[in-house]
Structures are given as C-alpha cells and as structure tokens.
Design an enzyme around this catalytic site. Structure first.
Site, PDB file in Angstrom:
ATOM      1  N   ARG A 173     -13.932  15.468  79.956  1.00  0.00           N
ATOM      2  CA  ARG A 173     -14.682  15.910  78.778  1.00  0.00           C
ATOM      3  C   ARG A 173     -13.748  16.063  77.568  1.00  0.00           C
ATOM      4  O   ARG A 173     -12.701  16.711  77.669  1.00  0.00           O
ATOM      5  CB  ARG A 173     -15.343  17.249  79.103  1.00  0.00           C
ATOM      6  CG  ARG A 173     -15.997  17.934  77.937  1.00  0.00           C
ATOM      7  CD  ARG A 173     -17.255  17.246  77.518  1.00  0.00           C
ATOM      8  NE  ARG A 173     -17.921  17.964  76.430  1.00  0.00           N
ATOM      9  CZ  ARG A 173     -18.904  17.437  75.710  1.00  0.00           C
ATOM     10  NH1 ARG A 173     -19.326  16.208  75.959  1.00  0.00           N
ATOM     11  NH2 ARG A 173     -19.466  18.133  74.749  1.00  0.00           N
TER      12      ARG A 173
ATOM     13  N   THR B 212     -32.457  33.694 109.225  1.00  0.00           N
ATOM     14  CA  THR B 212     -31.951  32.344 109.003  1.00  0.00           C
ATOM     15  C   THR B 212     -32.245  31.454 110.208  1.00  0.00           C
ATOM     16  O   THR B 212     -32.031  31.873 111.351  1.00  0.00           O
ATOM     17  CB  THR B 212     -30.424  32.386 108.753  1.00  0.00           C
ATOM     18  OG1 THR B 212     -30.181  33.211 107.623  1.00  0.00           O
ATOM     19  CG2 THR B 212     -29.872  30.995 108.487  1.00  0.00           C
TER      20      THR B 212
ATOM     21  N   GLU C 160     -34.901  44.140 108.812  1.00  0.00           N
ATOM     22  CA  GLU C 160     -36.349  44.402 108.771  1.00  0.00           C
ATOM     23  C   GLU C 160     -36.735  44.779 107.345  1.00  0.00           C
ATOM     24  O   GLU C 160     -35.861  45.083 106.530  1.00  0.00           O
ATOM     25  CB  GLU C 160     -36.684  45.564 109.718  1.00  0.00           C
ATOM     26  CG  GLU C 160     -36.363  45.256 111.168  1.00  0.00           C
ATOM     27  CD  GLU C 160     -36.653  46.426 112.100  1.00  0.00           C
ATOM     28  OE1 GLU C 160     -37.108  47.495 111.615  1.00  0.00           O
ATOM     29  OE2 GLU C 160     -36.449  46.262 113.311  1.00  0.00           O
ATOM     30  N   PRO C 161     -38.034  44.805 107.068  1.00  0.00           N
ATOM     31  CA  PRO C 161     -38.446  45.192 105.716  1.00  0.00           C
ATOM     32  C   PRO C 161     -37.833  46.540 105.295  1.00  0.00           C
ATOM     33  O   PRO C 161     -37.464  46.710 104.149  1.00  0.00           O
ATOM     34  CB  PRO C 161     -39.972  45.290 105.827  1.00  0.00           C
ATOM     35  CG  PRO C 161     -40.328  44.348 106.932  1.00  0.00           C
ATOM     36  CD  PRO C 161     -39.183  44.380 107.894  1.00  0.00           C
TER      37      PRO C 161
ATOM     38  N   GLU D 263     -24.545  39.396 106.024  1.00  0.00           N
ATOM     39  CA  GLU D 263     -23.456  39.835 106.912  1.00  0.00           C
ATOM     40  C   GLU D 263     -22.741  41.056 106.328  1.00  0.00           C
ATOM     41  O   GLU D 263     -21.527  41.196 106.424  1.00  0.00           O
ATOM     42  CB  GLU D 263     -22.462  38.685 107.186  1.00  0.00           C
ATOM     43  CG  GLU D 263     -23.143  37.442 107.749  1.00  0.00           C
ATOM     44  CD  GLU D 263     -22.627  36.991 109.121  1.00  0.00           C
ATOM     45  OE1 GLU D 263     -21.697  37.613 109.661  1.00  0.00           O
ATOM     46  OE2 GLU D 263     -23.191  36.019 109.636  1.00  0.00           O
TER      47      GLU D 263
ATOM     48  N   GLY E 276     -19.387  23.996  80.416  1.00  0.00           N
ATOM     49  CA  GLY E 276     -20.196  24.224  79.213  1.00  0.00           C
ATOM     50  C   GLY E 276     -21.674  24.132  79.539  1.00  0.00           C
ATOM     51  O   GLY E 276     -22.102  24.485  80.649  1.00  0.00           O
ATOM     52  N   GLY E 277     -22.455  23.611  78.593  1.00  0.00           N
ATOM     53  CA  GLY E 277     -23.899  23.487  78.798  1.00  0.00           C
ATOM     54  C   GLY E 277     -24.232  22.666  80.027  1.00  0.00           C
ATOM     55  O   GLY E 277     -25.218  22.932  80.723  1.00  0.00           O
TER      56      GLY E 277
ATOM     57  N   PHE F 153     -30.455  35.130 114.679  1.00  0.00           N
ATOM     58  CA  PHE F 153     -30.134  36.532 114.882  1.00  0.00           C
ATOM     59  C   PHE F 153     -31.090  37.377 114.066  1.00  0.00           C
ATOM     60  O   PHE F 153     -31.174  37.217 112.846  1.00  0.00           O
ATOM     61  CB  PHE F 153     -28.689  36.784 114.451  1.00  0.00           C
ATOM     62  CG  PHE F 153     -28.254  38.202 114.648  1.00  0.00           C
ATOM     63  CD1 PHE F 153     -28.033  38.699 115.925  1.00  0.00           C
ATOM     64  CD2 PHE F 153     -28.055  39.033 113.570  1.00  0.00           C
ATOM     65  CE1 PHE F 153     -27.633  40.013 116.114  1.00  0.00           C
ATOM     66  CE2 PHE F 153     -27.650  40.352 113.749  1.00  0.00           C
ATOM     67  CZ  PHE F 153     -27.435  40.842 115.026  1.00  0.00           C
ATOM     68  N   ALA F 154     -31.833  38.249 114.717  1.00  0.00           N
ATOM     69  CA  ALA F 154     -32.879  39.005 114.035  1.00  0.00           C
ATOM     70  C   ALA F 154     -32.580  40.493 114.062  1.00  0.00           C
ATOM     71  O   ALA F 154     -32.889  41.191 115.029  1.00  0.00           O
ATOM     72  CB  ALA F 154     -34.232  38.711 114.683  1.00  0.00           C
TER      73      ALA F 154
HETATM   74  C1  LIG Z   1     -30.866  34.039 102.702  1.00  0.00           C
HETATM   75  C2  LIG Z   1     -30.717  35.205 103.602  1.00  0.00           C
HETATM   76  C3  LIG Z   1     -30.466  35.009 104.939  1.00  0.00           C
HETATM   77  C4  LIG Z   1     -30.378  36.097 105.807  1.00  0.00           C
HETATM   78  N1  LIG Z   1     -30.232  35.877 107.153  1.00  0.00           N
HETATM   79  C5  LIG Z   1     -30.336  36.918 107.999  1.00  0.00           C
HETATM   80  C6  LIG Z   1     -30.376  36.699 109.419  1.00  0.00           C
HETATM   81  O1  LIG Z   1     -30.270  35.573 109.891  1.00  0.00           O
HETATM   82  N2  LIG Z   1     -30.541  37.764 110.229  1.00  0.00           N
HETATM   83  C7  LIG Z   1     -30.661  39.027 109.751  1.00  0.00           C
HETATM   84  O2  LIG Z   1     -30.804  39.945 110.544  1.00  0.00           O
HETATM   85  N3  LIG Z   1     -30.612  39.278 108.424  1.00  0.00           N
HETATM   86  C8  LIG Z   1     -30.474  38.241 107.530  1.00  0.00           C
HETATM   87  N4  LIG Z   1     -30.464  38.471 106.184  1.00  0.00           N
HETATM   88  C9  LIG Z   1     -30.572  39.822 105.697  1.00  0.00           C
HETATM   89  C10 LIG Z   1     -29.315  40.385 105.068  1.00  0.00           C
HETATM   90  O3  LIG Z   1     -28.345  40.601 106.031  1.00  0.00           O
HETATM   91  C11 LIG Z   1     -29.700  41.627 104.290  1.00  0.00           C
HETATM   92  O4  LIG Z   1     -30.459  41.223 103.191  1.00  0.00           O
HETATM   93  C12 LIG Z   1     -28.513  42.439 103.868  1.00  0.00           C
HETATM   94  O5  LIG Z   1     -27.896  43.048 104.962  1.00  0.00           O
HETATM   95  C13 LIG Z   1     -28.855  43.515 102.845  1.00  0.00           C
HETATM   96  O6  LIG Z   1     -29.929  44.286 103.239  1.00  0.00           O
HETATM   97  P1  LIG Z   1     -31.166  44.535 102.248  1.00  0.00           P
HETATM   98  O7  LIG Z   1     -31.595  43.221 101.771  1.00  0.00           O
HETATM   99  O8  LIG Z   1     -32.163  45.347 102.943  1.00  0.00           O
HETATM  100  O9  LIG Z   1     -30.557  45.308 101.046  1.00  0.00           O
HETATM  101  P2  LIG Z   1     -30.399  46.907 100.917  1.00  0.00           P
HETATM  102  O10 LIG Z   1     -29.756  47.400 102.143  1.00  0.00           O
HETATM  103  O11 LIG Z   1     -31.687  47.484 100.512  1.00  0.00           O
HETATM  104  O12 LIG Z   1     -29.370  46.996  99.733  1.00  0.00           O
HETATM  105  C14 LIG Z   1     -29.730  47.045  98.357  1.00  0.00           C
HETATM  106  C15 LIG Z   1     -28.510  47.432  97.540  1.00  0.00           C
HETATM  107  O13 LIG Z   1     -28.086  48.749  97.902  1.00  0.00           O
HETATM  108  C16 LIG Z   1     -26.744  48.741  98.312  1.00  0.00           C
HETATM  109  N5  LIG Z   1     -26.556  49.750  99.348  1.00  0.00           N
HETATM  110  C17 LIG Z   1     -27.290  49.939 100.473  1.00  0.00           C
HETATM  111  N6  LIG Z   1     -26.773  50.954 101.185  1.00  0.00           N
HETATM  112  C18 LIG Z   1     -25.700  51.403 100.529  1.00  0.00           C
HETATM  113  C19 LIG Z   1     -24.734  52.403 100.771  1.00  0.00           C
HETATM  114  N7  LIG Z   1     -24.756  53.160 101.872  1.00  0.00           N
HETATM  115  N8  LIG Z   1     -23.740  52.584  99.868  1.00  0.00           N
HETATM  116  C20 LIG Z   1     -23.683  51.826  98.763  1.00  0.00           C
HETATM  117  N9  LIG Z   1     -24.547  50.842  98.491  1.00  0.00           N
HETATM  118  C21 LIG Z   1     -25.545  50.636  99.365  1.00  0.00           C
HETATM  119  C22 LIG Z   1     -26.508  47.335  98.812  1.00  0.00           C
HETATM  120  O14 LIG Z   1     -25.118  47.008  98.805  1.00  0.00           O
HETATM  121  C23 LIG Z   1     -27.298  46.539  97.826  1.00  0.00           C
HETATM  122  O15 LIG Z   1     -26.547  46.389  96.656  1.00  0.00           O
HETATM  123  C24 LIG Z   1     -30.504  37.408 105.291  1.00  0.00           C
HETATM  124  C25 LIG Z   1     -30.702  37.597 103.940  1.00  0.00           C
HETATM  125  C26 LIG Z   1     -30.829  36.521 103.086  1.00  0.00           C
HETATM  126  C27 LIG Z   1     -31.101  36.781 101.645  1.00  0.00           C
END
Ligand SMILES: Cc1cc2nc3c(=O)[nH]c(=O)nc-3n(C[C@H](O)[C@H](O)[C@H](O)COP(=O)(O)OP(=O)(O)OC[C@H]3O[C@@H](n4cnc5c(N)ncnc54)[C@H](O)[C@@H]3O)c2cc1C
Lengths: 387, 249
Positions: free
Chosen positions: A269, A157, A126-127, A364, A340-341, A122-123
């Site tokens: 332990r 993933t 994005e950056p 999610e 512990g350690g 599932f994609a």
């Molecule tokens: C191992 C891994 C597997 C993944 N697999 C998938 C996948 O298969 N498909 C996919 O599409 N994505 C995937 N993801 C992406 C994942 O869903 C996102 O990383 C996640 O939704 C958070 O987005 P972000 O990393 O851009 O964080 P950001 O959105 O930048 O969040 C940064 C911080 O700001 C907080 N924040 C952001 N907006 C708000 C708000 N409105 N109010 C309060 N706090 C806020 C967040 O809670 C967080 O603490 C994966 C990520 C990882 C690490």
C-alpha cells in the site's frame, strides 16, 4: 509419546503446507457458506488431527503438550473454525475420559474419537451457569441402574455433529457447589435429547454451537465418568491446563498470520508517495505486534515443556491463556489499523480474524476468570509461605 | 508388479531463490528444501496404483547428499514401501542420474518407472528420456493420465495443441505432468511408520557408474528485472504496439 525431532518436523511441515495450500484458500468460502466442506473434514481425519492428544494404544497419536502446541500454532495460521472441528476431540471431549475414565469408557470412546468417526462435545455451560461453572443446575438422578438427566446446556461447540456429549450434571445438592457435580458420557442419539437452533455468532462462521436440552434422558450407570459421583468438576479442572495451553497456542498462531498479513499489506500500500511500511508509526504497530506475539509464543512453549516434565503449571497455563488471547485481540486490532479502511472490509481477511479471535477471551474461562485463578494462587502461595 | 519412483531433493517451491554474489550458483544456505513437486506426483501415482491393487510394491530412489533421506522418508510416509539412497555430495548431470537409475532398474526389474518430468531447480527435463535411451524401455513423458490395461500402460500426454494417448509395452517409463494427480498430505502415523520402513544406502561406486560431470556451469545469473507494463487505451492501440513496437505479430 515424544517424537524424534525429524518426525515432528515432518509432521509440522505437512500441517503447515496443508494450512497454506488447502485451508487458507477455503477460508472465505467456509465463512460465506457457514460450513466446512465434508471433504476437508475427512482429510483432517486422515491426517490424524482428531487424535493428536489421545494415547497411541487407543489409536491416537499421543503427542506431548509441546508437540500439540507446535501443531496448533500451525493450525492457528488459518481460520479457527478448522481447528474447532477437531478441537473438542483433542481437548475436553476426550481428556476427561483419558484422565478419569474407566477402562470400558476408554475402550468404547477413545478409538472412535481418535479417528474422528465420533465427535465429542463438552457440555458444561448453562443459561444460568457460565463463569460460575460450579453452579450448574442440570440434574442427574439415580433411578435403579440408570441416571435420569434434566436440564439445558448453552453454547455447546460442535453439538450439531456430536456423537457423544460429556455432560456436567448435578448428582449432589445445590449447596455442595462443584463437589456435587458429576461428568457423564451421553450418547447423542438417546431419546429426550434435542438441539436448539444454531447460535448466530459474531464470527467463527463454519463452526457451530447450540443449546442441548435434556428432557428425562435415561443413561446407564456406566456412563458416569470414572464410576464415582461428585468427581466431575475435578475432572474438568484437571483438563483445563491442557485446554488453556491449547487455546494459547492457537492465539499465537493466529497472531502470526495477522502480522504476516499486516507486513505484506504495508509493503504494498502506498500513500504520500511511498509504501506505508516506511512510516515509523506503522512500523511501531508491526513491531509491537511482533514483540507481543513472540512473548506469547515463548510463554506457551515454555509452559508446555514444564507440563511435559510433570511440573504443576496451573498458574502458568492461566497466565498464558490470559496473555495470549488478549494479545491476539490487540494484534488483530492493529492489523485492522494497518489495513486502514480496507481492514474494515471483508475482502481482507483481517476483518474476519478480528471477529474470530474475540471468542478466545471468552471461552475456556474468560480473561477475568484467568486473572482470578492467577491471583488466587499467588495469594495461596504467599499464605502457605508465611504459615 | 513393482513400481520404481525416483525423487529429488530441491529448494522448496515457495522459496524465492537468490543467486550467489559470485555467480557460481544458487544460494542454498539456510534455505528450506523439499521434494520436487513433480516427483511428489510420481510418488502419489505409484501409491495409487498400489492401492488399486495394480502394483504390489513401490520402491523409491533418490540420488544426492545424505539429507535426501528426508525426501525418501516423506515418500515412504506417502505410501512407498522401501527406499534406496545413492549417496553423493557431487553435483550431478541428468546423464549421471539416468545412468545410476538405469543400474537400479537393472537390479530391481520394475514393471513401471515413474519420474517427474523435470525438477524445479534446473528444469532440464532430460532424465526420464535419457533413462529410456539407456534401458531401451518405451517412454510416455508429460503424463496427465496413466492407465494400466492388460500388460500395457496407456499414457495420456500433454503436448502442444492437445492431448496424445500412447500405449506402451511394459516395462515402461512415465514422467509426470502437474495435472496427473493431486498428492495427498501424509499423516503423522504414516511418518512414524515410514521410520521403520527399510532404506538402503549405496554409493555411485557400488554401481560402477562414472558420475564425473559432462557439463560445466560457467555462470548463474538472476533473470532480468521485469519492466513495468503499460495500460493501453484500446484494442487498436494494442495491436499497433504489438506490431510496430514489440514486433511480435
Ligand atoms: C462460541 C462459543 C462456544 C462455546 N463452547 C462451549 C462448549 O463447547 N461447552 C461449554 O460448556 N461452554 C461453551 N461456551 C461457553 C463459554 O465457556 C462461556 O460463555 C464462558 O465460560 C463465559 O460464561 P458466560 O457466557 O455465562 O459469561 P458470564 O459468566 O455471565 O460472564 C459475564 C462477564 O462477567 C465476568 N465475570 C463473571 N464472573 C466473574 C467474577 N467472579 N469475577 C470477575 N468477573 C466475572 C466475565 O469475565 C464476563 O466478563 C462457548 C461459548 C461461546 C460463545
């Protein structure tokens, strides 16, 4: 399909045995080699695990949410990377097609996903679009009978193994936000798709994520889920309740493992001439973890029951995701403390789980996003009542 | 060829059993039950022979209380075609089981009977051998390898000091050792299919077999608690202790 109690029990027992006899002994190897043995993947396929949520008519098992939650709790008892292998097929990789796909899309993809022959990823992320999922920039432009996709997806993933991606891409304008997003089924082999290097993660070694880059990728019009533009985000949201319950059940299962490991260690332990389980401060940690685990288990099972009864459970599912994933974080932290350690040393599995469960609070929907969902709904309900 | 496999419901091998306080037996209240591991290997072997096209039917039989239908269903989920349950709540000696199995053999006329070498509850290791005596069929016990070649079965046996290979005329009896195979995990679709496979229920009386016990359990006791060991300083000390204290060499 609702199974009779005896059949469900037999299957749950089998999964439990498989986890304990087969998967747990492999945990260290999988983490060290960053790879699940191919043999194990095939066994999980044979057991039907890739198809637990796919309807029987498409070759899956069509489990109810309560049944899925029972199985996933068992899977949570071992390293989460095993579950991750089939997690996308069970969750968002297939559910979008089941809920909103055309009959051709169902017939083409679901049987292959149910058997595990085809891995669906599932994609969405994005950056520049994470929590703010409605702001995705990957574009899909209609050109004759084809859409042309451009953009980069991050942290996807199972992307290195995926045969098909469910890609969330913008067919509308930026201003439309989520309403301008559509979901596409994109075969991984199409020209113009490249994968980034696997991400170096904190934990969950053996499960892989990477960037997926779409550079003028041409997909047929028939790849649009449901055949209607602008529905992608709605589709994703519908799938979320199930996905959140799934991750909650996983967290509950892992909490159970961490508690069992902690109890075992504390009875072996010795310090100050006695087993450390005889110290009340240690007992308090065990009791707190057990209580929180049990609360999470009850929440998940009750919400799954309500989901199966057709009730609307978005608020409850978000509450489960928030509580259970934070709960397993606390339980993992206490498990390290009880050890512990040794809990900081990778010879003991709690060290690995401590890192592995950290992810549950991020994907999610982060914990903060769950809080927003919960609070927003409470406020909406209140204003509806006064209106 | 038809294969008959017998399975027994026993306490799950992961369970730490407790002896009842009055010493009349093992406490089975609320204890997880499962298929005897050796029987599971027997089922797996039968199913593999069927998958290889050597056998065309695998029939599974279990003798015991109604609940042992669960183990028959599990065997069918693993791939057995149909089940026979001989229902009785009475505690059974190996001889009673062997007599009942002999009757089933007479009725079913299997080409091969596969049993576990023993069940982990009482570890008697007798039923297969007794069945051999009652039916006159040749037997290959403690099998670690089974090959069917031209109307015969070659059984590699784990015996003290090595391996022995026997060639038996069919129909024959094989009892399984742990290394014969690694049983598969049944899939959920197969559990569902197993529900629809035929399961016949019979009683010992249907076979006219007298199952009254020949043995009486006088007392069941837990094994003595193991004493803590000691760490010896040298090989010489070990040898000295084995000779003079333990008196084993
Ligand atoms: C191992 C891994 C597997 C993944 N697999 C998938 C996948 O298969 N498909 C996919 O599409 N994505 C995937 N993801 C992406 C994942 O869903 C996102 O990383 C996640 O939704 C958070 O987005 P972000 O990393 O851009 O964080 P950001 O959105 O930048 O969040 C940064 C911080 O700001 C907080 N924040 C952001 N907006 C708000 C708000 N409105 N109010 C309060 N706090 C806020 C967040 O809670 C967080 O603490 C994966 C990520 C990882 C690490």
């Amino acid at each position: 399909m609702a199974l009779d109690q005896e059949t469900l029990k037999q299957f749950v027992d089998t999964v439990r045995r498989y986890v304990r006899e087969r998967l747990i002994p492999l945990e260290d190897q999988v983490a060290d080699e960053d790879q699940i043995p191919e043999e194990v993947i095939n066994e999980m396929k044979d057991m039907g695990l890739f198809g637990i949520s796919i309807p029987e008519e498409f070759g899956g098992l069509g489990l109810t949410m309560s049944e899925e939650v029972a199985i996933i709790q068992e899977m949570g008892y071992t390293s989460p990377v095993f579950r991750s292998m089939f997690g996308t097929n069970v969750g968002i990789g297939s559910q979008g097609i089941i809920m909103d796909g055309t009959s051709e899309q169902k017939a083409k993809y679901l049987p292959l996903m149910a058997s595990g022959e085809l891995i669906g990823s599932f994609a969405l992320t994005e950056p520049d679009a994470g929590s703010d999922a409605g702001s995705v920039r990957t574009s899909a432009r209609l050109d004759g009978d084809e859409y042309i996709l451009n953009g980069t997806k991050r942290f996807i993933t199972n992307a290195p193994r995926a045969g098909v991606f469910t890609v969330m891409a913008r067919t509308g304008t930026r201003e439309e936000g989520g309403r301008g997003v559509s979901a596409f089924l994109v075969d991984a082999g199409l020209p113009g798709i490249t994968l980034g290097k696997p991400d170096k993660k904190m934990g969950q070694k053996g499960s892989h994520t990477c960037d997926v880059i779409f550079d003028n990728v041409r997909v047929p019009r028939a790849a649009l889920i449901g055949g209607v533009e602008g529905q992608g985000f709605k589709t994703a949201m519908k799938v979320l309740d199930r996905g959140r319950l799934h991750i909650s059940a996983l967290s509950v299962g892992t909490a159970k493992r961490l508690i069992d490991e902690s109890v075992l260690y504390s009875t072996e332990r010795k310090q100050f001439g006695t087993e450390i389980c005889n110290f009340q401060l240690v007992q308090a940690m065990l009791a707190d973890s057990q209580t929180e685990y049990y609360a999470g288990k009850c929440m998940v099972e009750e919400t799954a029951r309500a989901y199966d009864a057709g009730e609307k459970v978005s608020l409850q599912a978000a509450s489960c995701k928030l509580f259970c994933t934070e709960m397993v974080g606390r339980v993992a932290d206490r498990a390290v403390q009880v050890h512990g350690g040794s809990g900081y040393i990778s010879e003991y599995c709690v060290e690995r789980f401590y890192r592995d469960v950290r992810l549950f609070r991020l994907y999610e929907g982060t914990s903060q996003i769950q809080q927003l969902v919960i609070a927003k709904q409470l406020i909406r309900e209140a204003s509806e009542q006064t209106a | 060829m038809k294969i008959l496999v017998s399975v027994k419901r026993v306490v799950d091998f992961n369970v730490k059993v407790r002896v009842k306080p009055d010493g009349t037996g093992v406490d089975l209240g609320n204890v997880k039950m499962a298929m005897n591991p050796f029987c599971e290997i027997a089922v797996e072997e039968g199913v593999r022979l069927k998958e290889q096209g050597i056998a065309d039917e695998v029939v599974v039989v279990s003798i015991g209380p109604k609940a042992c239908q669960e183990q028959i269903r599990t065997a069918m989920a693993l791939g057995a075609d149909r089940g026979i349950q001989i229902e009785t709540d009475q505690e059974l000696d190996s001889l009673a089981v062997a007599k009942l199995l002999a009757k089933v053999v007479e009725e079913e006329q299997p080409g091969l009977v596969i049993l576990g070498k023993q069940s982990i509850d009482s570890d008697n290791n007798q039923t297969g051998q007794m069945l051999g005596a009652l039916t006159g069929m040749p037997q290959g016990t403690f099998a670690s390898e089974v090959n069917l070649v031209e109307g015969k079965v070659e059984v590699t046996r784990e015996v003290d000091g090595g391996l022995q290979t026997l060639s038996l005329n069919l129909p024959a009896i094989v009892t399984t050792d742990l290394r014969l195979n690694e049983p598969r995990y049944a899939s959920l679709p197969n559990f569902m299919k197993a529900k629809r496979k035929p399961l016949d229920t019979k009683s010992p009386a249907d076979f006219g077999v007298d199952i009254s016990p020949r043995l009486k359990t006088l007392k069941v006791e837990p094994p003595a608690e193991r004493q803590a060991g000691i760490i010896v300083g040298s090989v010489d000390e070990l040898v000295e202790k084995l000779k003079n204290e333990a008196k084993v060499i």
